[in-house]
Design an enzyme around this catalytic site. Sequence first.
Site, PDB file in Angstrom:
ATOM      1  N   GLY A   3       0.637  -1.155  -0.031  1.00  0.00           N
ATOM      2  CA  GLY A   3       0.013   0.143  -0.177  1.00  0.00           C
ATOM      3  C   GLY A   3       0.817   1.231   0.209  1.00  0.00           C
ATOM      4  O   GLY A   3       0.475   2.252   0.434  1.00  0.00           O
ATOM      5  N   SER A   4       2.274   1.088  -0.406  1.00  0.00           N
ATOM      6  CA  SER A   4       2.892   2.466  -0.500  1.00  0.00           C
ATOM      7  C   SER A   4       2.399   3.501  -1.582  1.00  0.00           C
ATOM      8  O   SER A   4       2.329   4.840  -1.197  1.00  0.00           O
ATOM      9  CB  SER A   4       4.452   2.195  -0.714  1.00  0.00           C
ATOM     10  OG  SER A   4       4.733   1.977  -2.005  1.00  0.00           O
ATOM     11  N   ASN A   5       1.773   2.840  -2.806  1.00  0.00           N
ATOM     12  CA  ASN A   5       1.369   3.770  -3.749  1.00  0.00           C
ATOM     13  C   ASN A   5      -0.130   4.440  -3.029  1.00  0.00           C
ATOM     14  O   ASN A   5      -0.288   5.521  -3.391  1.00  0.00           O
ATOM     15  CB  ASN A   5       1.007   3.203  -4.949  1.00  0.00           C
ATOM     16  CG  ASN A   5       2.425   3.122  -5.853  1.00  0.00           C
ATOM     17  OD1 ASN A   5       2.797   4.139  -6.138  1.00  0.00           O
ATOM     18  ND2 ASN A   5       2.842   2.009  -5.985  1.00  0.00           N
ATOM     19  N   ASN A  57      -4.010   2.283 -13.603  1.00  0.00           N
ATOM     20  CA  ASN A  57      -2.975   1.199 -12.956  1.00  0.00           C
ATOM     21  C   ASN A  57      -1.419   1.723 -13.064  1.00  0.00           C
ATOM     22  O   ASN A  57      -1.358   2.674 -13.871  1.00  0.00           O
ATOM     23  CB  ASN A  57      -3.047  -0.302 -13.803  1.00  0.00           C
ATOM     24  CG  ASN A  57      -2.013  -0.999 -13.069  1.00  0.00           C
ATOM     25  OD1 ASN A  57      -2.010  -1.116 -11.777  1.00  0.00           O
ATOM     26  ND2 ASN A  57      -1.348  -1.817 -13.926  1.00  0.00           N
ATOM     27  N   ASP A  75      -1.558  -5.616 -18.102  1.00  0.00           N
ATOM     28  CA  ASP A  75      -0.661  -4.325 -18.226  1.00  0.00           C
ATOM     29  C   ASP A  75      -0.472  -3.824 -19.418  1.00  0.00           C
ATOM     30  O   ASP A  75       0.579  -3.168 -19.986  1.00  0.00           O
ATOM     31  CB  ASP A  75       0.864  -4.519 -17.762  1.00  0.00           C
ATOM     32  CG  ASP A  75       1.023  -5.465 -16.268  1.00  0.00           C
ATOM     33  OD1 ASP A  75       0.075  -4.938 -15.442  1.00  0.00           O
ATOM     34  OD2 ASP A  75       1.615  -6.240 -16.025  1.00  0.00           O
ATOM     35  N   LEU A 101      -8.300  -8.779 -13.436  1.00  0.00           N
ATOM     36  CA  LEU A 101      -9.735  -8.727 -13.264  1.00  0.00           C
ATOM     37  C   LEU A 101     -10.613  -9.247 -14.340  1.00  0.00           C
ATOM     38  O   LEU A 101      -9.987  -9.436 -15.456  1.00  0.00           O
ATOM     39  CB  LEU A 101      -9.869  -7.115 -13.140  1.00  0.00           C
ATOM     40  CG  LEU A 101      -9.414  -6.422 -11.874  1.00  0.00           C
ATOM     41  CD1 LEU A 101      -9.091  -5.006 -12.161  1.00  0.00           C
ATOM     42  CD2 LEU A 101     -10.272  -6.714 -10.640  1.00  0.00           C
ATOM     43  N   HIS A 158       2.360   0.545 -13.263  1.00  0.00           N
ATOM     44  CA  HIS A 158       3.244  -0.593 -13.288  1.00  0.00           C
ATOM     45  C   HIS A 158       4.672  -0.373 -13.252  1.00  0.00           C
ATOM     46  O   HIS A 158       5.165   0.901 -13.956  1.00  0.00           O
ATOM     47  CB  HIS A 158       2.843  -1.258 -14.674  1.00  0.00           C
ATOM     48  CG  HIS A 158       3.671  -2.644 -15.097  1.00  0.00           C
ATOM     49  ND1 HIS A 158       3.374  -3.681 -14.318  1.00  0.00           N
ATOM     50  CD2 HIS A 158       4.491  -2.849 -15.737  1.00  0.00           C
ATOM     51  CE1 HIS A 158       4.252  -4.653 -14.828  1.00  0.00           C
ATOM     52  NE2 HIS A 158       4.964  -4.123 -15.767  1.00  0.00           N
ATOM     53  N   ARG A 160      -4.223  -9.379  -8.751  1.00  0.00           N
ATOM     54  CA  ARG A 160      -4.937 -10.305  -9.542  1.00  0.00           C
ATOM     55  C   ARG A 160      -5.644  -9.821 -10.976  1.00  0.00           C
ATOM     56  O   ARG A 160      -5.785  -8.567 -11.131  1.00  0.00           O
ATOM     57  CB  ARG A 160      -6.226 -10.709  -8.715  1.00  0.00           C
ATOM     58  CG  ARG A 160      -5.824 -11.228  -7.257  1.00  0.00           C
ATOM     59  CD  ARG A 160      -5.019 -12.532  -7.292  1.00  0.00           C
ATOM     60  NE  ARG A 160      -5.686 -13.866  -7.970  1.00  0.00           N
ATOM     61  CZ  ARG A 160      -6.162 -14.635  -7.406  1.00  0.00           C
ATOM     62  NH1 ARG A 160      -6.008 -14.803  -5.927  1.00  0.00           N
ATOM     63  NH2 ARG A 160      -6.837 -15.788  -8.018  1.00  0.00           N
ATOM     64  N   ARG A 167     -13.193 -14.930 -10.577  1.00  0.00           N
ATOM     65  CA  ARG A 167     -13.131 -13.492 -10.939  1.00  0.00           C
ATOM     66  C   ARG A 167     -14.466 -12.762 -10.884  1.00  0.00           C
ATOM     67  O   ARG A 167     -14.489 -11.729 -10.527  1.00  0.00           O
ATOM     68  CB  ARG A 167     -12.327 -13.627 -12.508  1.00  0.00           C
ATOM     69  CG  ARG A 167     -11.249 -13.212 -12.766  1.00  0.00           C
ATOM     70  CD  ARG A 167     -10.808 -13.254 -13.970  1.00  0.00           C
ATOM     71  NE  ARG A 167      -9.700 -14.131 -13.897  1.00  0.00           N
ATOM     72  CZ  ARG A 167      -8.787 -14.401 -15.102  1.00  0.00           C
ATOM     73  NH1 ARG A 167      -9.417 -14.188 -16.195  1.00  0.00           N
ATOM     74  NH2 ARG A 167      -7.779 -14.846 -15.072  1.00  0.00           N
TER      75      ARG A 167
HETATM   76  C1  GRF Z   1       4.337  -1.360  -7.277  1.00  0.00           C
HETATM   77  O1  GRF Z   1       5.700  -1.479  -7.645  1.00  0.00           O
HETATM   78  C2  GRF Z   1       3.480  -1.089  -8.355  1.00  0.00           C
HETATM   79  O2  GRF Z   1       3.836  -0.692  -9.565  1.00  0.00           O
HETATM   80  C3  GRF Z   1       3.051  -2.586  -8.754  1.00  0.00           C
HETATM   81  O3  GRF Z   1       3.007  -3.151  -7.374  1.00  0.00           O
HETATM   82  C4  GRF Z   1       3.735  -2.460  -6.561  1.00  0.00           C
HETATM   83  C5  GRF Z   1       2.819  -2.223  -5.382  1.00  0.00           C
HETATM   84  O4  GRF Z   1       3.424  -1.484  -4.196  1.00  0.00           O
HETATM   85  N1  GRF Z   1       1.965  -2.608  -9.440  1.00  0.00           N
HETATM   86  P1  GRF Z   1       2.484  -1.035  -3.249  1.00  0.00           P
HETATM   87  O5  GRF Z   1       1.723  -1.901  -2.579  1.00  0.00           O
HETATM   88  O6  GRF Z   1       1.891   0.320  -3.728  1.00  0.00           O
HETATM   89  O7  GRF Z   1       3.797  -0.576  -1.998  1.00  0.00           O
END
Ligand code: GRF
Length: 224
Positions: free
Chosen positions: A14-16, A106, A144, A92, A108, A90, A64
Amino acid sequence: MGRLRVGVLISGRGSNLQALIRACADPVCPAEIVLVISNRPEAPGLGVAAAAGIPSDTIRHRERGTFAAEAERRLRQGGVGLVCLAGFTRVLDTGFVEAWRDRMINIHPSLLPAFRGLDAQRQALEAGVRFAGCTVHFVRPELDSGPIIAQAVVPVHPGDDEARLSARILTVEHRLYPLALRLIAEGRVRVVAERVEIDGWRAPEAIAINPQDAAGEALAPNGS
Ligand code: GRF
């Protein structure tokens, strides 16, 4: 105009999500995160949501179609206008992806269309590329893939391993995702013929060359 209501789908750290929450905490940010959905009850990202006072739900992804139906119900209930996948691992349901066409994005950890799928950073190292990075894109059913909104580039350093490169990319992910979200929330992003147009955007002037010599100069052929 009200703020764009955002739902975030996570599976892990969950860092993003945290970066998006931080950006939306700015009162002038035109987006607000109203719901977090995890497919894993043990995802640390659920704690991130709780710490920010954002409602969250766990929907197990056993199948799904049923995950999609339940997620759809909760997103509608929350009046969500944009879905952000942030480390959602997962695949979708196609119907769900089509239902959220151009309203689901998303992030990536590669410069798409290179290195789709799992372990993108390892794929980049194995390919020996000199630059890596990350991409925010609209989601299409194929893994992706989808119109690219924004990308950020980082250099690959000598001796990088997967952990070091991933950490370097993650730092820019945390800048790129909030930027893409803001552009969408400001209504500046359109998909035209499967390419993204952004109102009032500029590209950076800087050109990066990797490798450089020890003094930090690009290695120029013939000493020119
Ligand atoms: C990130 O590297 C994102 O690009 C990829 O999964 C990772 C998720 O990291 N899709 P976080 O859970 O947001 O820390």
